[in-house]
Design a protein around this motif. Structure first.
Motif: not given
Length: 421
Positions: A81, A142, A164, A299
């Motif tokens: 991320q 991500f 996503c 998320y």
């Protein structure tokens, strides 16, 4: 079970931590390693992370490191991320395209290409480190642009799945409108990352009743308002487009809007400063409400579900992910990366069958996939001509004078991140 989060110093991370804590029966983590080059941010974020675990009686250990190799060693899964260049680079992605009359956005158009060029080489380096230290680990990406980054990982032979939060956001929203549990809502989600449509909303599973017409009839105004699109367009389509489709369906209108207000990056940077101050408060032991405005809603739940399915039997058998096409959309190459419902397990993700698509959607998917082919080539091999061709192929650009001007600006603003420039 050990998980590593590369980019663990992100202000997003407490959202992830909260999900890990709440859903520990689904994903029983024994050790969570937060990896980030920014030691100061790591200290603030990890402090809050430990307090969240403690408050929710999670027995897992949270450790931190600035060393990628040490962080990913022995990890069962590595979640990526990261944001190369931080919010400063994002701010550039969102502003210089406007100088050419094109949308400024961090995941599509010229800004999205700039992010891909900065990101792909870094992600591939991290993935190689994972493979050297633990070749059996799954990589969950991500990091935007998810479709291009996931394809780079898969093309290089890594065990990777892209993730996503758009689909899970729709699922939760529709469940609330229908007054049912989220697990009862199955989406006929089709497209590419940030270029997708909900063609159906089914209750109970993939073969359940399609209640999308009912949703649009009873809640069309609310759905259209969330998308920032006119109700008459949503009704005309008869499907629910991702809000990213507004950049395509109302490009010129969006460009005018973006030129009259601060960039989203500027807003997020101010929010991050406030969040980090909050994270430093030793009394804070839960994710603050402000984090919801940062983005990334649900998320954590999507990440837990995906990791649990890849590593064991705890997750949902069917999830929306980014993975190889492999014939699912017959008008794309097998090695294109699409975002659809897939059956997910220890062996990875296998897309479910998709009915023939209306040319309205298939044509745009094919066009953007062609751009993504060229974008990945530019990210892997560099060169001004490759950047120009990718920009020329993008449906939001498509004119040679725009592509020329954007190429010059992209390289000028990203030279420090481009080894070939």
């Amino acid at each position: 079970m050990k998980l590593a989060v590369v980019g663990g110093g992100s202000t997003y991370t407490p959202e992830l931590i909260d999900g890990f804590a709440r859903l520990r029966d689904t994903l029983p983590i024994e050790e969570l390693v937060l990896v980030d080059p920014a030691a100061d941010r790591l200290e603030l974020v990890s402090g809050l992370a430990r307090r969240i675990f403690a408050k929710q009686d999670h027995a897992g250990k949270i450790t931190t490191t600035t060393d990628i190799d040490a962080g990913v060693a022995d990890a069962d899964a590595v979640l990526l991320q990261l944001r190369v260049g931080g919010q400063a680079a994002r701010n550039q992605d969102e502003t210089w395209p406007l100088e050419c009359g094109c949308v400024g956005q961090e995941t599509t158009g010229a800004g999205g290409l700039a992010k891909a060029l900065r990101t792909v080489p870094v992600v591939l380096d991290i993935a190689e480190r994972v493979r050297r230290t633990n070749p059996d680990a799954w990589i969950i990406d991500f990091t935007n642009p998810v479709g291009i980054v996931t394809r780079a990982l898969l093309q290089a032979g890594h065990k990777a799945v892209g993730l996503c939060n758009v689909a899970i956001g729709f699922q939760r929203k529709f469940a609330r409108l229908l007054e049912v549990e989220p697990g009862q809502v199955h989406l006929d989600h089709v497209g590419l990352n940030h270029l997708s449509w909900e063609l159906g909303v089914r209750l109970g599973g993939p073969d359940g009743e399609n209640v999308l017409p009912k949703l649009l009839a009873e809640h069309g105004d609310a759905i259209a308002d969330d998308l920032h699109m006119p109700r008459k367009l949503v009704d005309r389509l008869g499907v629910v487009p991702s809000y990213y489709l507004r950049y395509f369906y109302a490009h010129d209108e969006v460009v005018k809007e973006l030129g009259t207000k601060p960039s989203r990056a500027a807003e997020v940077a101010a929010m991050e400063k406030e969040l980090l101050e909050m994270y430093g408060d030793p009394a804070l032991d839960e994710k603050p409400e402000l984090l919801a405005k940062r983005g990334g809603a649900f998320y954590s739940e999507a990440a837990v579900d995906l990791a649990a399915s890849l590593l064991g039997d705890g997750g949902s058998p069917i999830q929306v992910v980014n993975t190889y096409n492999n014939g699912t959309l017959p008008f794309l190459a097998d090695d294109a990366v699409i975002e659809v419902q897939a059956r997910v397990g220890r062996d990875g993700a296998t897309p479910l069958a998709v009915p023939a698509l209306d040319p309205l959607y298939a044509g745009l998917i094919a066009n953007v996939t062609a751009y993504e082919d060229l974008a990945l080539e530019a990210a892997l091999r560099g060169g001004r001509d490759r950047v120009f061709k990718a920009l020329l192929a993008h449906p939001l650009i498509g004119q040679y004078d725009y592509a020329e001007g954007l190429t010059d600006r992209l390289i000028a603003h990203n030279r420090e991140h481009l080894a070939w420039a």
